[in-house]
Design a protein around this motif. Structure first.
Motif, PDB file in Angstrom:
ATOM      1  N   ASN A 116       0.963  -1.389  -0.299  1.00 27.31           N
ATOM      2  CA  ASN A 116       0.347  -0.192   0.215  1.00 27.31           C
ATOM      3  C   ASN A 116       1.131   1.304  -0.198  1.00 27.31           C
ATOM      4  N   THR A 117       2.183   1.301   0.526  1.00 31.98           N
ATOM      5  CA  THR A 117       3.015   2.409   1.073  1.00 31.98           C
ATOM      6  C   THR A 117       3.444   2.526  -0.835  1.00 31.98           C
ATOM      7  N   VAL A 119       1.905   2.016  -3.558  1.00 29.88           N
ATOM      8  CA  VAL A 119       0.816   2.719  -4.127  1.00 29.88           C
ATOM      9  C   VAL A 119       0.392   3.853  -4.334  1.00 29.88           C
ATOM     10  N   ASN A 120       0.873   4.177  -2.715  1.00 30.57           N
ATOM     11  CA  ASN A 120       0.733   5.848  -2.397  1.00 30.57           C
ATOM     12  C   ASN A 120       1.851   6.147  -2.975  1.00 30.57           C
ATOM     13  N   GLN A 121       2.616   5.817  -2.933  1.00 30.21           N
ATOM     14  CA  GLN A 121       4.195   6.552  -3.427  1.00 30.21           C
ATOM     15  C   GLN A 121       4.170   6.981  -4.970  1.00 30.21           C
ATOM     16  N   LYS A 123       0.764   6.517  -6.814  1.00 33.70           N
ATOM     17  CA  LYS A 123      -0.116   7.908  -7.471  1.00 33.70           C
ATOM     18  C   LYS A 123       0.770   9.094  -7.129  1.00 33.70           C
ATOM     19  N   LYS A 124       1.435   9.772  -6.140  1.00 29.29           N
ATOM     20  CA  LYS A 124       2.479  10.518  -5.837  1.00 29.29           C
ATOM     21  C   LYS A 124       2.836  10.649  -6.984  1.00 29.29           C
ATOM     22  N   GLN A 159      -4.454  -2.090  -8.806  1.00 29.55           N
ATOM     23  CA  GLN A 159      -4.743  -0.793  -7.528  1.00 29.55           C
ATOM     24  C   GLN A 159      -4.605   0.843  -8.194  1.00 29.55           C
ATOM     25  N   GLU A 163      -5.499   6.438 -11.985  1.00 25.85           N
ATOM     26  CA  GLU A 163      -4.733   7.168 -12.022  1.00 25.85           C
ATOM     27  C   GLU A 163      -3.845   7.076 -13.464  1.00 25.85           C
TER      28      GLU A 163
END
Length: 187
Positions: A116-117, A119-121, A123-124, A159, A163
């Motif tokens: 998940n970390t 995936v968030n990175q 997205k940024k 995921q 985006e």
């Protein structure tokens, strides 16, 4: 020996830059079509006459269209022209958007929190317009279970479905699995 190499290199660079734009005494053509500093056509004349006209008005004679028959020359302030040209090039470089490729490394045995970390990175990175290269390096016996790595990649792409667009699907290349993503175009 070294100084000779640099001299030859300098000579080649100098020759190339001379070829780009001929000014004043470098123009050896017999006939030229001349344009004044105001943009007015002065007609066809010899290089000596055109150079004389340029010197009378304290300006330079610059060949702007060497391939034309006869070549076209303009009377202008060459240093001002070069300054404005470099200013325009700087502005163009400043306005040019460069797309970087960011890399995110996953592993076959990645846990949910780490996943998940990542995936968030990702997205940024995608939000700021960068392309992504997602990779998994396979070590030792992981090569026999490469399908688990491909499954992780597909889950990662799922995921980021809103985006990103998958440019290159997950594929085993040697000892690593690679996938490329690019940001989805907003409407």
């Amino acid at each position: 020996m070294r100084s000779h190499f640099y001299y030859i290199l300098f000579q080649e660079v100098f020759f190339i830059s001379k070829e780009a734009q001929q000014i004043n005494g470098e123009i050896k053509d017999k006939e030229l079509r001349v344009i004044s500093a105001d943009g007015e056509q002065l007609g066809i004349m010899s290089a000596a006459q055109a150079l004389n006209l340029a010197e009378q008005s304290d300006l330079d004679l610059v060949k702007i269209a060497p391939q034309a028959k006869p070549p076209v020359c303009k009377i202008m302030d060459y240093s001002k022209y070069r300054y404005e040209q470099s200013k325009r090039e700087k502005e163009n470089r400043k306005n040019q958007k460069q797309i970087e490729t960011k890399e995110i490394r996953l592993s076959v045995t990645i846990d949910v929190g780490d996943f998940n970390t990542k995936v968030n990175q990702a997205k940024k990175f995608l939000a700021s317009g960068h392309k992504l290269k997602v990779s998994i390096r396979l070590k030792g016996r992981m090569m026999t279970h490469s399908e688990l790595g491909v499954d992780n990649m597909k889950r990662f792409a799922a995921q980021l479905e809103e985006e990103a667009v998958v440019d290159k699907a997950p594929k085993l290349e040697g000892r690593q699995i690679l996938m490329f993503l690019s940001p989805r175009q907003s409407k």
